[in-house]
Write a protein that holds these residues in place. Structure first.
Motif, PDB file in Angstrom:
ATOM      1  N   MET A   1      -1.995  -2.362  -2.767  1.00  0.00           N
ATOM      2  CA  MET A   1      -2.070  -1.025  -2.583  1.00  0.00           C
ATOM      3  C   MET A   1      -0.797  -0.267  -2.190  1.00  0.00           C
ATOM      4  O   MET A   1      -0.378  -0.640  -1.241  1.00  0.00           O
ATOM      5  N   PRO A   2      -0.293   0.675  -3.025  1.00  0.00           N
ATOM      6  CA  PRO A   2       0.842   1.463  -2.725  1.00  0.00           C
ATOM      7  C   PRO A   2       0.695   2.331  -1.314  1.00  0.00           C
ATOM      8  O   PRO A   2      -0.206   2.453  -0.910  1.00  0.00           O
ATOM      9  N   GLU A   3       1.730   2.287  -0.835  1.00  0.00           N
ATOM     10  CA  GLU A   3       1.900   3.349   0.507  1.00  0.00           C
ATOM     11  C   GLU A   3       2.157   4.618   0.081  1.00  0.00           C
ATOM     12  O   GLU A   3       2.928   4.704  -0.688  1.00  0.00           O
ATOM     13  N   LEU A   4       2.002   5.574   0.748  1.00  0.00           N
ATOM     14  CA  LEU A   4       2.427   6.944   0.900  1.00  0.00           C
ATOM     15  C   LEU A   4       4.004   6.867   1.330  1.00  0.00           C
ATOM     16  O   LEU A   4       4.290   6.419   2.315  1.00  0.00           O
ATOM     17  N   THR A   5       4.752   7.598   0.636  1.00  0.00           N
ATOM     18  CA  THR A   5       6.171   7.998   0.898  1.00  0.00           C
ATOM     19  C   THR A   5       6.317   9.308   0.893  1.00  0.00           C
ATOM     20  O   THR A   5       5.941  10.027  -0.020  1.00  0.00           O
ATOM     21  N   ARG A   6       7.370   9.938   1.451  1.00  0.00           N
ATOM     22  CA  ARG A   6       7.641  11.101   1.449  1.00  0.00           C
ATOM     23  C   ARG A   6       9.177  11.456   1.039  1.00  0.00           C
ATOM     24  O   ARG A   6      10.023  10.702   1.626  1.00  0.00           O
TER      25      ARG A   6
END
Length: 148
Positions: A1-6
């Protein structure tokens, strides 16, 4: 599952795009101007993406970045479990369609979009409003591989 990135954007003061893998799922931005001085500097956040209906997305305001980030994270915990793979794929298709549209405009097809079939440089006729047909010819017209 992808992680959130900013990722910070270059086009506006203090604006961050939030991504889930390759999908833009929200923003956190400092409001850089408001006629009401008391609201200047307010941080706005949104959690959601097009083509979802706006009622399926979350948004709010905060007095500082940390509070906006925490509010986004709380909204994300509610938002993500309600999403399907098809919704993320619809975002990807819309992004690709938009990129193709601008590539066709740059190649001089802008007056023909949405007006029926056009002729590709390979000689075939295709309808630019149909994603699959555009994908088959975008490389011929723009000189770049489909999806780039």
């Amino acid at each position: 599952m992808p992680e959130l990135t900013r990722h910070r954007t270059n086009d506006r003061h203090e604006t961050w795009t939030i991504r889930y893998g390759d999908v833009d799922v929200g923003t956190i931005a400092q409001q850089d101007w408001d006629p009401n001085p008391e609201r200047s500097g307010v941080w706005k956040w949104s959690c959601g993406f097009y083509p979802l209906h706006p009622d399926e997305c979350f948004r709010g305001e905060a007095s500082d970045f940390a509070t906006a980030h925490a509010a986004f994270a709380a909204a994300w915990k509610v938002f993500l479990p309600q999403r399907t793979d098809a919704e993320f794929e619809a975002w990807r298709r819309q992004k690709q369609w938009t990129a193709n549209k601008y590539a066709l405009w740059d190649a001089g097809y802008c007056n023909k979009l949405g007006r029926g079939p056009v002729q590709c440089s390979c000689g075939a006729m295709f309808d630019p409003s149909i994603h699959e047909e555009t994908m088959a010819h975008i490389g011929h017209i723009t000189g770049r591989a489909p999806g780039t």
